[in-house]
Motif scaffolding. Structure first.
Motif, short mmCIF file in Angstrom:
data_model
loop_
_atom_site.label_atom_id
_atom_site.label_comp_id
_atom_site.label_asym_id
_atom_site.label_seq_id
_atom_site.Cartn_x
_atom_site.Cartn_y
_atom_site.Cartn_z
N TYR A 113 87.04 -2.66 4.22
CA TYR A 113 86.61 -1.29 4.38
C TYR A 113 85.47 -0.97 3.41
CZ TYR A 113 86.63 3.78 4.49
OH TYR A 113 86.24 5.09 4.60
N ASN A 114 84.42 -0.35 3.93
CA ASN A 114 83.24 0.08 3.17
C ASN A 114 82.30 -1.07 2.85
OD1 ASN A 114 81.77 2.30 2.02
ND2 ASN A 114 82.29 1.54 -0.01
N ILE A 115 82.43 -2.20 3.54
CA ILE A 115 81.58 -3.35 3.26
C ILE A 115 80.11 -3.02 3.49
CG2 ILE A 115 81.85 -4.26 5.60
CD1 ILE A 115 81.52 -6.39 2.45
N ASP A 116 79.82 -2.15 4.45
CA ASP A 116 78.43 -1.83 4.78
C ASP A 116 77.74 -1.08 3.65
OD1 ASP A 116 80.32 0.22 5.54
OD2 ASP A 116 78.65 1.33 6.42
N ARG A 117 78.47 -0.24 2.94
CA ARG A 117 77.88 0.52 1.83
C ARG A 117 78.01 -0.23 0.51
NH1 ARG A 117 77.45 6.02 2.47
NH2 ARG A 117 78.31 6.39 0.39
N ALA A 118 79.09 -0.97 0.33
CA ALA A 118 79.32 -1.66 -0.94
C ALA A 118 78.40 -2.86 -1.13
CB ALA A 118 80.78 -2.11 -1.03
N SER A 119 78.00 -3.49 -0.03
CA SER A 119 77.17 -4.69 -0.14
C SER A 119 75.83 -4.40 -0.83
CB SER A 119 76.95 -5.32 1.24
OG SER A 119 76.21 -6.51 1.14
N PRO A 120 75.06 -3.42 -0.36
CA PRO A 120 73.82 -3.12 -1.11
C PRO A 120 74.08 -2.54 -2.49
CG PRO A 120 74.15 -1.54 0.69
CD PRO A 120 75.16 -2.62 0.87
N ALA A 121 75.17 -1.76 -2.65
CA ALA A 121 75.48 -1.19 -3.96
C ALA A 121 75.80 -2.30 -4.97
CB ALA A 121 76.65 -0.22 -3.85
N SER A 122 76.44 -3.37 -4.50
CA SER A 122 76.81 -4.46 -5.41
C SER A 122 75.58 -5.18 -5.96
CB SER A 122 77.72 -5.46 -4.68
OG SER A 122 77.00 -6.19 -3.69
N ARG A 123 74.50 -5.18 -5.20
CA ARG A 123 73.29 -5.84 -5.69
C ARG A 123 72.66 -5.06 -6.84
NH1 ARG A 123 72.85 -7.07 -0.10
NH2 ARG A 123 71.55 -5.26 0.37
N GLN A 124 72.92 -3.78 -6.90
CA GLN A 124 72.41 -2.97 -8.00
C GLN A 124 73.33 -3.03 -9.22
OE1 GLN A 124 69.45 -1.36 -8.03
NE2 GLN A 124 69.03 -2.21 -6.01
N SER A 125 74.65 -2.99 -8.96
CA SER A 125 75.61 -2.95 -10.07
C SER A 125 76.00 -4.34 -10.57
CB SER A 125 76.88 -2.20 -9.64
OG SER A 125 77.56 -2.93 -8.63
N GLY A 126 75.86 -5.35 -9.70
CA GLY A 126 76.26 -6.70 -10.07
C GLY A 126 77.76 -6.94 -10.03
N ARG A 127 78.51 -6.07 -9.34
CA ARG A 127 79.95 -6.26 -9.25
C ARG A 127 80.47 -5.66 -7.95
NH1 ARG A 127 81.83 -1.79 -13.79
NH2 ARG A 127 81.23 0.06 -12.58
#
Length: 632
Positions: free
Chosen positions: A248-262
């Protein structure tokens, strides 16, 4: 569908990489290349270069590297085939047609996507209508803002058996059933036996769309508003939706993870939403099941060490251990899990409401590595008062290490567990002449028995005063041979990365080369020789690396490199370990000699001689490796 290398090469050639990247990132011309601020990490000075001639981009800050297809998959988050199709359409190329069976499946999936879009629109409409008043009140009580409501696509399913069925008649009953929106009560009895009408699956529930990596609605989750069970209801598995492979939320978390690194993995929908609203956009959740192997692999495509943040109650901790156990066969160098535990009785929403986002960040910052969580769980599982109970702990630890498939990772777990087990139960008390037990039952780690059975302290670690590697001619020769081998066979870098990272090399050029290789192994899934040379750019280190690739250059085990990769890996490991031991043994010998000079007695003399013999053995092995016939 299989695509030929020729087609992919043509597609890359027809794609202007600077134009493609320039659609989302501001690029500027810099000689024959283009520069930009890297979209994969925050920076103020551009370190991201684009080379249209060679067809690749590279960031000298974070190591991001790839071609047009990699840009579409990493930056846009598209699956490989979707990236190829979009690039081909822009380049005016036709993607080779799939076989008829695949084409039929694709057409059916397209129809089901249309169904899900229509259902999502209906649920959103009903949330805003008279029937959705209770759902809107619930969102208000939970503190869900209007912006969050729109971002996550909240909706409401009317408390009716046929509201959705009647609204989406244009798609036909069979398609609505296949999409998981209707329940067929007589499906198991066959078409001829059908007597009862199908009815809406979701009734009187707050609705949340479940999206794929591309942001397309593929399923729904519904939360009951009043009393009743189940509290949460998900769509069944369909041609679009496999709950064991979706997060759940993979579509939004994937780009966010590239910014946060986690990436933060939590237990449910509302946990993800509460975190996102508090600024933690990189959160995902499994869908009503324990974290699966496929989901773990999906997480590793985003970050190397996802953080599992489950509730502090018994159920949450059981879920964490189940995930840890499932990850064991999948572990590989650099890829693991970390575990953050919430205070007992609190979920992320509770903690953030009570103490704010700072408290949540604090919980995440002290996440435990996988090895720590496994050790603590097994050590605390049952009392350890009797020999039988202690032996059972050893068996459980053995079962954990046996489950790890990768040999290097397994070896490290075996070593860590053995050290901790021995320190816990077999280290001598101070009265026995060995290492003194600490208050609380702990013991100094690293003590060993000599041949007479006496306990000896470990060799002191290499300090800042230790000399650098590469001073002697033999060390220099062996070091160059190892680096040349790693350049020619960069798949070996990741296998020995931990030991390589610990080497302290005196030659700045050789140290720079090794640092570049190790860094590349962290930032790229596949390290290639040409990619390493690209990262090095131009200069002394680059020229040295090019020289090492000449056919007449010495290298380590050149003949066996292609014949037996496991043998080569072991030989390289020994060479690296021997190099690392040189400065360590010199430091230990100097310290032992100092102790003997200050207080010469039988014990200090024996210790000085023991370390001296170890140093002589090391020097002998170093000479053997450096003069090996395999180094040509």
């Amino acid at each position: 569908m299989s695509l030929s290398p020729a087609f992919l090469d043509e597609l890359r050639m027809r794609t202007s990489l600077s134009t493609l990247i320039g659609r989302t990132v501001k690029v500027t011309k810099a000689g024959r290349e283009y520069k930009a601020c890297c979209p994969f990490h925050n920076e103020k000075t551009p370190s991201f270069t684009i080379n249209d001639e060679k067809g690749f981009y590279h960031c000298f800050g974070c190591g991001a590297h790839g071609d047009a297809i990699r840009w579409m998959t990493d930056q846009r988050g598209l699956p490989f085939m979707e990236a190829v199709k979009e690039l081909a359409a822009t380049a005016g190329m036709d993607v080779p047609a799939p076989d008829p069976h695949m084409a039929k499946r694709a057409e059916k999936a397209k129809g089901l996507h249309d169904v899900m879009v229509a259902a999502q629109a209906l649920f959103e409409e009903q949330l805003g209508g008279i029937e959705g008043a209770e759902a809107r009140d619930y969102l208000k009580r939970r503190g869900i803002s209007e912006a969050t409501r729109r971002a996550f696509g909240f909706g409401y399913s009317a408390d009716s058996n046929g509201k959705l069925k009647g609204a989406l008649t244009e798609f036909g009953e069979p398609m609505l059933i296949e999409a998981g929106l209707l329940i067929d009560p007589d499906a198991s009895e066959g078409e001829k036996a059908r007597k009862r009408e199908s009815y809406d699956r979701f009734r009187g529930r707050l609705m949340l769309p479940i999206r794929d990596i591309r942001g397309r609605v593929i399923a729904f989750g519904g939360r009951i508003l009043g009393q009743g069970e189940p509290k949460y209801l998900n769509s069944p598995d369909t041609p679009l939706f496999d709950k064991g492979r979706t997060l759940y939320n993979i579509d939004r978390a994937s780009p966010a993870s590239r910014q946060s690194g986690r990436v933060i993995v939590v237990e449910g929908y509302m946990d993800v939403i509460a975190l996102a609203q508090a600024g933690f956009g990189e959160a995902v959740a499994p869908l009503g099941t324990a974290l699966t192997e496929h989901q773990i692999q999906r997480l590793w495509k985003m970050v190397d060490v996802p953080i599992l943040c489950f509730d502090g109650d018994a159920a949450g901790q059981k879920a964490a251990i189940r995930a840890a156990t499932r990850a064991l066969p999948l572990l590989r160098p650099g890829m693991s899990l970390a575990f953050a535990t919430l205070p007992a009785g609190q979920d992320p929403d509770d903690l953030i409401r009570a103490e704010g986002p700072v408290a949540m960040e604090k919980v995440l910052s002290v996440a435990e590595p996988l090895v720590e969580r496994l050790w603590a769980h097994e050590q605390n599982a049952v009392p350890l008062d009797t020999p039988e109970q202690r032996a059972a702990l050893k068996q459980r630890l053995g079962a954990i290490t046996d489950a790890i498939a990768h040999p290097d990772v397994r070896a490290h777990y075996v070593q860590i567990f053995r050290q901790r087990y021995d320190a816990l139960f077999f280290a001598r008390q101070a009265s026995g002449g060995g290492p003194r037990h600490q208050r609380g039952g702990g013991a100094r780690q690293g003590w060993q028995r000599d041949r007479r059975g006496n306990w000896k302290p470990p060799l002191p670690p290499v300090g800042s005063e230790a000399r650098a590697i590469g001073v002697s001619g033999m060390e220099q020769r062996l070091l160059r041979a190892v680096l040349a081998s790693l350049l020619r066979h960069p798949e070996q870098i990741m296998l020995h990365r931990e030991m390589l990272s610990a080497l302290h090399i005196g030659d700045s050029a050789l140290a720079g080369l090794l640092r570049a290789m190790v860094t590349a192994s962290f930032t790229q899934e596949t390290v290639e020789t040409e990619g390493l040379l690209t990262i090095l750019g131009q200069g002394e280190v680059y020229n040295m690396a090019k020289g090492m690739l000449r056919a007449d250059t010495f290298t380590f085990t050149p003949n066996r490199m292609t014949a037996d990769s496991s043998r080569v890996s072991r030989d390289l490991e020994e060479a690296i370990r021997v190099m690392a031991q040189g400065p360590e043994l010199e430091t230990a010998l100097a310290e032992a000699t100092r102790r003997a000079k200050e207080d010469l007695n039988e014990e200090t003399f024996a210790e000085q001689q023991r370390v001296h013999r170890m140093k002589m053995d090391h020097d002998r092995r170093l000479a053997e490796l450096a003069q090996s016939e395999d180094i040509v």
